[in-house]
Design an enzyme around this catalytic site. Structure first.
Site, short mmCIF file in Angstrom:
data_model
loop_
_atom_site.label_atom_id
_atom_site.label_comp_id
_atom_site.label_asym_id
_atom_site.label_seq_id
_atom_site.Cartn_x
_atom_site.Cartn_y
_atom_site.Cartn_z
N ASN A 49 -13.36 -6.38 1.13
CA ASN A 49 -14.38 -5.47 1.70
C ASN A 49 -15.79 -5.79 1.21
O ASN A 49 -16.63 -4.89 1.15
CB ASN A 49 -14.02 -4.01 1.39
N TRP A 87 0.83 -1.20 0.00
CA TRP A 87 0.00 0.00 0.00
C TRP A 87 0.87 1.26 0.00
O TRP A 87 0.62 2.22 -0.71
CB TRP A 87 -0.91 -0.04 1.24
N GLY A 92 2.13 -4.69 6.74
CA GLY A 92 2.03 -3.39 6.06
C GLY A 92 3.31 -2.58 6.11
O GLY A 92 3.43 -1.56 5.44
N TYR A 150 -2.98 1.96 -5.13
CA TYR A 150 -1.91 2.25 -4.18
C TYR A 150 -0.91 3.23 -4.81
O TYR A 150 -0.39 2.98 -5.90
CB TYR A 150 -1.18 0.98 -3.72
P1 NAP Z 1 -0.60 -2.64 9.51
O1 NAP Z 1 0.40 -3.71 9.72
O2 NAP Z 1 -1.81 -2.65 10.35
O3 NAP Z 1 0.11 -1.22 9.67
C1 NAP Z 1 1.37 -0.99 9.11
C2 NAP Z 1 1.84 0.37 9.58
O4 NAP Z 1 2.29 0.23 10.93
C3 NAP Z 1 3.01 0.87 8.75
O5 NAP Z 1 2.83 2.26 8.51
C4 NAP Z 1 4.20 0.64 9.67
O6 NAP Z 1 5.22 1.62 9.50
C5 NAP Z 1 3.56 0.83 11.03
N1 NAP Z 1 4.35 0.19 12.11
C6 NAP Z 1 4.77 0.83 13.22
N2 NAP Z 1 5.49 0.00 13.99
C7 NAP Z 1 5.53 -1.20 13.35
C8 NAP Z 1 6.15 -2.43 13.66
N3 NAP Z 1 6.86 -2.62 14.78
N4 NAP Z 1 6.00 -3.45 12.80
C9 NAP Z 1 5.30 -3.28 11.66
N5 NAP Z 1 4.69 -2.13 11.31
C10 NAP Z 1 4.81 -1.08 12.15
O7 NAP Z 1 -1.00 -2.75 7.98
P2 NAP Z 1 -1.47 -1.70 6.84
O8 NAP Z 1 -0.27 -1.06 6.25
O9 NAP Z 1 -2.55 -0.83 7.33
O10 NAP Z 1 -2.08 -2.71 5.78
C11 NAP Z 1 -1.30 -3.83 5.36
C12 NAP Z 1 -1.64 -4.20 3.95
O11 NAP Z 1 -3.01 -4.54 3.86
C13 NAP Z 1 -1.44 -3.09 2.91
O12 NAP Z 1 -0.12 -2.96 2.46
C14 NAP Z 1 -2.33 -3.59 1.80
O13 NAP Z 1 -1.69 -4.60 1.05
C15 NAP Z 1 -3.49 -4.20 2.58
N6 NAP Z 1 -4.63 -3.26 2.71
C16 NAP Z 1 -5.76 -3.55 2.03
C17 NAP Z 1 -6.88 -2.74 2.15
C18 NAP Z 1 -8.12 -3.12 1.40
O14 NAP Z 1 -9.08 -2.34 1.34
N7 NAP Z 1 -8.16 -4.30 0.82
C19 NAP Z 1 -6.85 -1.60 2.97
C20 NAP Z 1 -5.68 -1.32 3.68
C21 NAP Z 1 -4.58 -2.16 3.54
P3 NAP Z 1 6.66 1.23 8.84
O15 NAP Z 1 6.44 1.08 7.39
O16 NAP Z 1 7.48 2.43 9.21
O17 NAP Z 1 7.17 -0.02 9.50
#
Ligand code: NAP
Length: 304
Positions: free
Chosen positions: A164, A28, A268, A61
């Site tokens: 979703n 993303w 993520g 994205y």
């Molecule tokens: P998440 O794992 O809930 O959040 C990731 C965020 O947390 C990143 O900004 C990351 O920053 C931060 N973070 C802070 N500390 C962390 C740690 N210790 N370990 C890992 N992350 C940490 O996931 P998300 O990015 O919201 O979503 C994950 C994936 O789900 C996306 O890439 C996408 O493929 C998918 N997605 C799909 C939809 C949909 O509608 N289908 C919507 C949203 C997301 P850093 O990068 O600095 O580590």
């Protein structure tokens, strides 16, 4: 106290013969922060080298409200041009059907073009998993299904999924697709627990769909919890994390993986060391008691 089963090293993607790691990496935020092709390649390597072969992106994205549509796919495409051998090491998932700034479009003409455009940006001949990103209420599922069927028949897409969608929307599209869906991608985390009781995961098990969990850390909230509820959930995860020598975020991924539907959390993070660390989630063991303690913290009240 008996332990819940741990995930296998690879899972079949739905009823397809495609084997994916039980944890995925999401892109993303790949095209943010001026990331170069070399920097993006480093992240792809971090995932693949850690045994994470399931990579999730979407055509939207990179969109920042005014531009950038397709940028994350295009950046991955540049990585694949520079290192074509990487393509064979990954199961590549993307999505379409959101038309910025916001309408959803699953009309036949739009979807046909969206799939073509993703193939061009990703510099690949085939998309392993193509997902409808969000439901378009104005598209008849029969019409959507016909285009998706054509994409599979023409060899442009190997398998199909949704994201979703409500359980009824999944059932309707799957019906018109002749039961071809292999995945569903809702938001699931220890902070977003609706799926466990609203029928979505039960339906996935019934239909043989692999659930992919987006925002498995609640968009990062579990790493830095602020509200009383989020802190309580983090503390319940920490009990297992500390006992097994892993980070809280790894425990959070493994908590999702302990569900019998075979939930695949999508990491993520866009930091190589955090992506690689996610693979440790395969080794974490959960008892029923510890698992339910996290659920109770998330519910904010005891189980009946
Ligand atoms: P998440 O794992 O809930 O959040 C990731 C965020 O947390 C990143 O900004 C990351 O920053 C931060 N973070 C802070 N500390 C962390 C740690 N210790 N370990 C890992 N992350 C940490 O996931 P998300 O990015 O919201 O979503 C994950 C994936 O789900 C996306 O890439 C996408 O493929 C998918 N997605 C799909 C939809 C949909 O509608 N289908 C919507 C949203 C997301 P850093 O990068 O600095 O580590």
């Amino acid at each position: 106290m008996s332990l819940l089963p741990q995930p296998p090293e690879f899972r079949p993607l739905g009823k397809s013969g495609i084997a994916v790691s039980p944890i995925a990496w999401g892109m993303w935020r790949l095209a943010e922060d001026g990331r170069t092709v070399a920097e993006a390649a480093k992240l792809v390597h971090a995932a693949l080298d850690a045994g994470i072969n399931f990579l999730d992106t979407a055509d939207i994205y990179g969109f920042n409200g005014s531009g950038g549509f397709g940028d994350a796919e295009a950046l991955l495409g540049e990585v694949l041009i520079a290192e074509p051998a990487l393509r064979e090491r990954m199961v590549l998932a993307t999505k379409g059907g959101i038309l910025p700034p916001l309408p959803y479009d699953q009309s036949a003409d739009y979807l046909r073009k969206a799939i073509e455009d993703s193939l061009v940006r990703l510099k690949t001949d085939v998309i392993d998993l193509w997902q409808v990103h969000r439901p378009d209420i104005l598209a008849h599922p029969h019409e959507t299904a016909r285009v998706l069927d054509d994409a599979v028949a023409s060899g442009k897409v190997r398998t199909l999924g949704v994201s979703n969608f409500t359980t009824h929307q999944i059932a309707a599209l799957n019906h018109f697709l002749g039961e071809k869906l292999v995945t569903t991608q809702p938001e699931i985390s220890a902070l977003r627990i609706d799926c466990f009781e609203n029928g979505e995961l039960d339906q996935a098990m019934m239909l043989g769909l692999t659930p992919m969990a987006w925002s498995p850390l609640g968009g990062g909230c579990l790493a830095a919890p602020e509200s009383a509820r989020d802190i309580a959930v983090a503390e319940a995860l920490d009990v297992v994390a500390q006992a097994q020598g892993v980070s809280r975020t790894v425990a959070a991924y493994s908590w999702l993986m302990a569900h019998p539907a075979g939930v695949i959390p999508i990491i993520g993070s866009q930091k190589a060391e955090r992506i690689a660390e996610g693979a440790q989630a395969l080794k974490v063991q959960w008892t029923r008691q510890d698992w339910y303690a996290v659920l109770v913290a998330a519910r904010g009240e005891r189980l009946p």
